[in-house]
Write an enzyme that holds these catalytic residues in place. Structure first.
Site, mmCIF file in Angstrom:
data_model
loop_
_atom_site.group_PDB
_atom_site.id
_atom_site.type_symbol
_atom_site.label_atom_id
_atom_site.label_comp_id
_atom_site.label_asym_id
_atom_site.label_seq_id
_atom_site.Cartn_x
_atom_site.Cartn_y
_atom_site.Cartn_z
ATOM 1 N N SER A 240 -49.280 43.901 23.623
ATOM 2 C CA SER A 240 -49.362 45.341 23.370
ATOM 3 C C SER A 240 -50.830 45.723 23.300
ATOM 4 O O SER A 240 -51.716 44.876 23.430
ATOM 5 C CB SER A 240 -48.672 45.677 22.054
ATOM 6 O OG SER A 240 -49.467 45.197 20.988
ATOM 7 N N LYS A 241 -51.072 46.999 23.071
ATOM 8 C CA LYS A 241 -52.443 47.508 23.017
ATOM 9 C C LYS A 241 -53.322 46.742 22.036
ATOM 10 O O LYS A 241 -54.533 46.648 22.205
ATOM 11 C CB LYS A 241 -52.423 48.994 22.624
ATOM 12 C CG LYS A 241 -51.853 49.888 23.701
ATOM 13 C CD LYS A 241 -52.941 50.731 24.367
ATOM 14 C CE LYS A 241 -52.601 51.156 25.762
ATOM 15 N NZ LYS A 241 -51.439 52.040 25.847
ATOM 16 N N ARG A 242 -52.666 46.216 21.003
ATOM 17 C CA ARG A 242 -53.424 45.459 20.001
ATOM 18 C C ARG A 242 -54.197 44.303 20.648
ATOM 19 O O ARG A 242 -55.202 43.839 20.136
ATOM 20 C CB ARG A 242 -52.479 44.844 18.952
ATOM 21 C CG ARG A 242 -52.066 45.784 17.861
ATOM 22 C CD ARG A 242 -51.253 45.061 16.817
ATOM 23 N NE ARG A 242 -50.090 44.391 17.402
ATOM 24 C CZ ARG A 242 -49.892 43.089 17.372
ATOM 25 N NH1 ARG A 242 -50.774 42.285 16.799
ATOM 26 N NH2 ARG A 242 -48.805 42.575 17.898
ATOM 27 N N GLY A 244 -55.649 44.332 23.505
ATOM 28 C CA GLY A 244 -56.605 44.809 24.505
ATOM 29 C C GLY A 244 -55.878 45.684 25.510
ATOM 30 O O GLY A 244 -54.710 46.021 25.321
#
Ligand code: GLU
Length: 477
Positions: A240-242, A244
């Site tokens: 996920s965005k976490r 990168g």
């Protein structure tokens, strides 16, 4: 044997992300390997969540990756007439029925079932009621799933998986507003488009038995399925965005090459011995879905960067120079003349894993003005170092041919006369010329910079340092 037809069927509710790109790639590779066809279908039937902007962005990402399709893009939003016909066929054949249960009825049934410890699926009240649509009465269409038996899915990655039909529920295929649901349009299109093989994410496994029931109800043979493992981050949680950037185009922006991206995506869950670097042609020749792992694949930006570096080596000097120029232009440094830029690229290319890193390395070589790392300047541009550097400038001015060996000799001669080690001169020179302590060989660096620029930059740095006026930059990460 019939022609193999695969497809990529993204929903344009976001940019093409890493998982989607891998799905597209594997379907593409499979079709190419077997001389088949690769179809692109935009699943934009959910008009609320789909946007044209995302569709365009997905098309652009596919084009950047070079995943060219033989057919399409087909747009689900333009195929309503066909879906209406399919729904009619299912109703007429007794494979589907109108259900008039209200959301409140369903909620009450669900709560009651839960209280009694029963499976809380739809209780099939309307299955044999023969309802027809009526003005002013809300109804949905449900598929009549067999009450007994099993649906067997043969998955090329996971083997045979059996699902109990009674657990599949008579699921909804048309909403009360008349819009067909995902399962229906997905299958209707796969039939119409003659899709023979589907590789997709394992999050679709539980959809598959329901979709196979629609194939059966329409008298069509389901395709061969392969459900690919999830992609997770280094912490083993779903990517996920976490972790990168997850959008493919963000990696173009970050200076990755399309062939390296394809190479690395292929290695997410698929392997061929211990080979890490593959050309597109090799992937086409070697890709076999049977070699896809069942275990989740971990996204590793270090490895991706390494793969990118390998592919950057494969590009010629001229080509790399062409590719890096836009990166430099974005920083306002696009004007460097070709020969000098090429010389600079040759000097630093081994030190860069991405085009952005290459531009970072090139910047001090092509920019007219540079900035300085405060720590490096403090340590290496003191009075003592600067007086050495000014002495160096005098020697540099009289070198006959401005090339690395002669520059090397000038440095050494000065060190000898001062009884100092080369490092005591080279490091201050490096800081004066690049603003930092990491750079390629100092003599080659001077050679690429040219005599005038080298001498001017050293002198300006020394003057500014003496006046406490060096333009500073944030330290490198
Ligand atoms: N539109 C679906 C998705 O993006 C496609 C699913 C499928 O490949 O069948 O997940």
């Amino acid at each position: 044997m019939s022609v193999i037809r695969t497809r990529f069927a993204p929903s344009p509710t976001g940019h093409l992300h890493i998982g989607g790109a891998r799905t597209a790639l594997f379907n593409y590779l499979y079709a190419r390997r077997h001389g088949g066809q690769f179809v692109l279908r935009i699943e934009d039937s959910d008009r609320e969540r789909s946007t044209d902007e995302f569709t365009l962005s997905i098309l652009e990402a596919l084009s950047w990756l070079g995943l060219d399709y033989d057919e399409g893009p087909h747009y689900q939003s333009r195929r309503s007439a066909y879906y209406a016909e399919v729904i009619e066929r299912l109703l007429a054949g007794g494979h589907a029925y109108h259900c008039i249960c209200t959301p409140e009825d369903l909620e009450a049934k669900r709560a009651a079932a839960q209280q009694q410890g029963r499976v809380s699926g739809y209780d099939r009240t309307c299955r044999d009621a023969g309802h027809t649509p009526q003005q002013g009465r809300r109804s949905v269409v449900r598929l009549k799933v067999p009450l007994e038996g099993q649906t067997l899915m043969t998955d090329v990655i996971r083997g045979v998986i059996a699902f109990e039909n009674r657990e599949l529920d008579d699921f909804v295929i048309v909403r009360s507003d008349g819009n067909p649901m995902f399962h229906l349009v997905n299958v209707a299109d796969d039939i119409d488009m003659g899709i023979t093989h589907i590789l997709r994410g394992e999050d679709h496994i539980t959809n598959t038995p329901r979709q196979m029931q629609i194939f059966a109800a329409l008298g069509a043979r389901p395709p061969v399925y392969g459900h690919m493992p999830l992609i997770v981050g280094q912490d083993r949680t779903r990517l996920s965005k976490r972790h990168g950037a997850t959008s493919v185009l963000a990696y173009r922006q970050a200076g990755f090459l399309p062939e390296a991206t394809i190479n690395y995506l292929a290695r997410l869950g698929w392997s061929h011995g211990d080979q890490e670097v593959f050309t597109r042609q090799e992937l086409i020749e070697l890709f076999d879905p049977g070699d896809i792992n069942k275990a989740a694949a971990a996204w590793d930006i270090e490895k991706y960067s390494w793969v990118n570096a390998q592919h950057m080596r494969g590009r010629g000097l001229e080509e790399l120079t062409r590719l890096v120029r836009p990166q430099l232009a974005e920083r306002g440094q696009g004007g460097c003349e070709e020969a000098r830029l090429r010389q600079a690229v040759a000097l630093v290319r081994e030190r860069a894993r991405t085009l952005v890193e290459l531009a970072d390395q090139l910047e001090p070589l092509v920019a007219n003005a540079i900035t300085y790392e405060a720590k490096a300047a403090e340590k290496f541009l003191g009075d003592k170092e600067c007086s050495l550097l000014l002495g160096l400038c005098e020697r540099l001015e009289v070198i006959e041919s401005w090339e690395a060996p002669a520059i090397d000799a000038a440095f050494r001669a000065l060190c000898e006369s001062q009884a100092i080690k080369l490092g005591a001169l080279a490091q201050p020179a490096r800081v004066a010329l690049t603003g930092g302590t990491a750079s390629p060989g100092i003599f080659e660096l001077c050679a690429v910079l040219g005599r005038e620029r080298t001498i001017a930059r050293i002198r300006e740095a020394c003057t500014a340092a003496a006046n406490g006026a060096l333009p500073l930059r944030a330290p490198a990460q």
